[in-house]
Motif scaffolding. Sequence first.
Motif, PDB file in Angstrom:
ATOM      1  N   LYS A  34       0.910  -1.288   0.070  1.00 25.43           N
ATOM      2  CA  LYS A  34       0.080  -0.081  -0.039  1.00 25.43           C
ATOM      3  C   LYS A  34       0.870   1.221  -0.118  1.00 25.43           C
ATOM      4  N   LYS A  35       0.841   2.156  -0.902  1.00 27.58           N
ATOM      5  CA  LYS A  35       1.383   3.386  -1.243  1.00 27.58           C
ATOM      6  C   LYS A  35       1.281   4.292   0.131  1.00 27.58           C
ATOM      7  N   SER A  36       0.184   4.246   0.735  1.00 26.44           N
ATOM      8  CA  SER A  36      -0.188   4.966   2.062  1.00 26.44           C
ATOM      9  C   SER A  36       0.398   4.437   3.287  1.00 26.44           C
ATOM     10  N   ARG A  37       1.033   3.447   3.241  1.00 26.26           N
ATOM     11  CA  ARG A  37       1.815   2.872   4.656  1.00 26.26           C
ATOM     12  C   ARG A  37       3.169   2.721   4.164  1.00 26.26           C
ATOM     13  N   ASN A  38       4.155   3.339   5.236  1.00 26.10           N
ATOM     14  CA  ASN A  38       5.447   3.490   5.120  1.00 26.10           C
ATOM     15  C   ASN A  38       6.217   2.831   6.124  1.00 26.10           C
ATOM     16  N   PRO A  39       7.056   2.079   5.884  1.00 29.60           N
ATOM     17  CA  PRO A  39       7.825   1.951   4.607  1.00 29.60           C
ATOM     18  C   PRO A  39       7.228   0.517   3.874  1.00 29.60           C
ATOM     19  N   GLN A  40       7.792   0.651   2.540  1.00 23.70           N
ATOM     20  CA  GLN A  40       7.011  -0.575   1.964  1.00 23.70           C
ATOM     21  C   GLN A  40       7.925  -1.778   2.187  1.00 23.70           C
ATOM     22  N   PHE A  41       9.000  -1.648   2.328  1.00 21.13           N
ATOM     23  CA  PHE A  41       9.919  -2.800   2.523  1.00 21.13           C
ATOM     24  C   PHE A  41      10.715  -2.701   3.958  1.00 21.13           C
ATOM     25  N   VAL A  42      10.795  -3.715   4.823  1.00 19.35           N
ATOM     26  CA  VAL A  42      11.688  -3.966   5.875  1.00 19.35           C
ATOM     27  C   VAL A  42      12.587  -5.202   5.723  1.00 19.35           C
ATOM     28  N   ALA A  43      13.759  -4.969   5.640  1.00 15.78           N
ATOM     29  CA  ALA A  43      14.599  -6.175   4.998  1.00 15.78           C
ATOM     30  C   ALA A  43      15.801  -6.029   5.996  1.00 15.78           C
ATOM     31  N   THR A  44      16.608  -7.161   5.762  1.00 12.40           N
ATOM     32  CA  THR A  44      17.852  -7.385   6.612  1.00 12.40           C
ATOM     33  C   THR A  44      18.916  -8.121   5.704  1.00 12.40           C
ATOM     34  N   LYS A  45      20.030  -7.615   6.243  1.00 15.15           N
ATOM     35  CA  LYS A  45      21.309  -8.356   5.498  1.00 15.15           C
ATOM     36  C   LYS A  45      22.406  -8.045   6.400  1.00 15.15           C
ATOM     37  N   ASP A  46      23.280  -9.274   6.722  1.00 12.09           N
ATOM     38  CA  ASP A  46      24.155  -9.051   7.806  1.00 12.09           C
ATOM     39  C   ASP A  46      23.856  -8.110   9.004  1.00 12.09           C
ATOM     40  N   LYS A  47      22.750  -8.547   9.529  1.00 13.14           N
ATOM     41  CA  LYS A  47      22.041  -8.286  10.842  1.00 13.14           C
ATOM     42  C   LYS A  47      21.984  -6.563  10.672  1.00 13.14           C
ATOM     43  N   GLN A  48      21.885  -6.215   9.434  1.00 11.12           N
ATOM     44  CA  GLN A  48      21.563  -4.763   9.484  1.00 11.12           C
ATOM     45  C   GLN A  48      20.191  -4.638   8.940  1.00 11.12           C
ATOM     46  N   LEU A  49      19.117  -4.051   9.564  1.00  9.75           N
ATOM     47  CA  LEU A  49      17.806  -3.749   9.331  1.00  9.75           C
ATOM     48  C   LEU A  49      17.713  -2.446   8.293  1.00  9.75           C
ATOM     49  N   ILE A  50      17.051  -2.635   7.395  1.00 11.32           N
ATOM     50  CA  ILE A  50      16.675  -1.383   6.364  1.00 11.32           C
ATOM     51  C   ILE A  50      15.301  -0.980   6.593  1.00 11.32           C
ATOM     52  N   PHE A  51      14.572   0.075   6.301  1.00 11.59           N
ATOM     53  CA  PHE A  51      13.479   0.414   6.110  1.00 11.59           C
ATOM     54  C   PHE A  51      13.543   1.049   4.515  1.00 11.59           C
ATOM     55  N   VAL A  52      12.642   0.823   3.608  1.00 13.10           N
ATOM     56  CA  VAL A  52      12.608   1.176   2.216  1.00 13.10           C
ATOM     57  C   VAL A  52      11.453   1.901   1.916  1.00 13.10           C
ATOM     58  N   GLN A  72      12.070  11.702   6.877  1.00 16.36           N
ATOM     59  CA  GLN A  72      12.441  12.115   8.208  1.00 16.36           C
ATOM     60  C   GLN A  72      11.569  11.478   9.333  1.00 16.36           C
ATOM     61  N   LYS A  73      10.293  11.428   8.849  1.00 11.65           N
ATOM     62  CA  LYS A  73       9.577  10.783  10.038  1.00 11.65           C
ATOM     63  C   LYS A  73       9.741   9.329  10.065  1.00 11.65           C
ATOM     64  N   VAL A  74       9.718   8.621   8.638  1.00  9.40           N
ATOM     65  CA  VAL A  74      10.137   7.105   8.650  1.00  9.40           C
ATOM     66  C   VAL A  74      11.625   6.906   9.156  1.00  9.40           C
ATOM     67  N   ALA A  75      12.565   7.758   9.137  1.00  5.97           N
ATOM     68  CA  ALA A  75      13.969   7.725   9.564  1.00  5.97           C
ATOM     69  C   ALA A  75      13.879   7.608  11.214  1.00  5.97           C
ATOM     70  N   LYS A  76      13.074   8.647  11.788  1.00 11.23           N
ATOM     71  CA  LYS A  76      13.048   8.597  13.081  1.00 11.23           C
ATOM     72  C   LYS A  76      12.457   7.092  13.720  1.00 11.23           C
ATOM     73  N   HIS A  77      11.653   6.721  13.087  1.00 10.89           N
ATOM     74  CA  HIS A  77      10.706   5.449  13.351  1.00 10.89           C
ATOM     75  C   HIS A  77      11.926   4.299  13.264  1.00 10.89           C
ATOM     76  N   ALA A  78      12.673   4.352  12.090  1.00  8.55           N
ATOM     77  CA  ALA A  78      13.601   3.288  11.873  1.00  8.55           C
ATOM     78  C   ALA A  78      14.781   3.263  12.827  1.00  8.55           C
ATOM     79  N   ALA A  79      15.083   4.663  13.468  1.00  6.71           N
ATOM     80  CA  ALA A  79      16.068   4.629  14.579  1.00  6.71           C
ATOM     81  C   ALA A  79      15.894   4.009  15.676  1.00  6.71           C
ATOM     82  N   THR A  80      14.517   3.775  15.971  1.00  2.00           N
ATOM     83  CA  THR A  80      14.048   3.310  17.243  1.00  2.00           C
ATOM     84  C   THR A  80      14.311   1.845  17.132  1.00  2.00           C
TER      85      THR A  80
END
Length: 119
Positions: A34-52, A72-80
């Motif tokens: 869904k375009k209205s829900r962010n992030p679209q992908f939550v993924a991991t590689k080498d124990k590093q989590l990413i939000f896309v 910035q809103k997504v990045a703030k959430h990702a940082a947690t």
Amino acid sequence: MGLLTEQQLHNLAMNVVGKDLEDMGYEFLAVNSKKSRNPQFVATKDKQLIFVVVRAVKYPENPVLYNEELMQKVAKHAATHNAKTFYAGVGIANSVSYDLPVDSEEDYILNYSELIEIK
């Protein structure tokens, strides 16, 4: 079939970015198409989590420009979650004429270079 809807364009962009993430060796933990829900992908590689955050961007808009406030809103959430945040803009245009809408009966051109890290 006719003109592609906003959701169909978004799904096309999701497929492009998803393939790129797979090619880079990421494992998907969550996918939200869904375009209205962010992030679209939550993924991991080498124990590093990413939000896309993925966006389909219609010509003549520039696919590398993004909504700073949203990211910035997504990045703030990702940082947690100790995750990095990325933006993935996929430019989509009708290959017959960039000025025509994208139609399922005609070829289209994709403009996607890479993930953009949000810091």
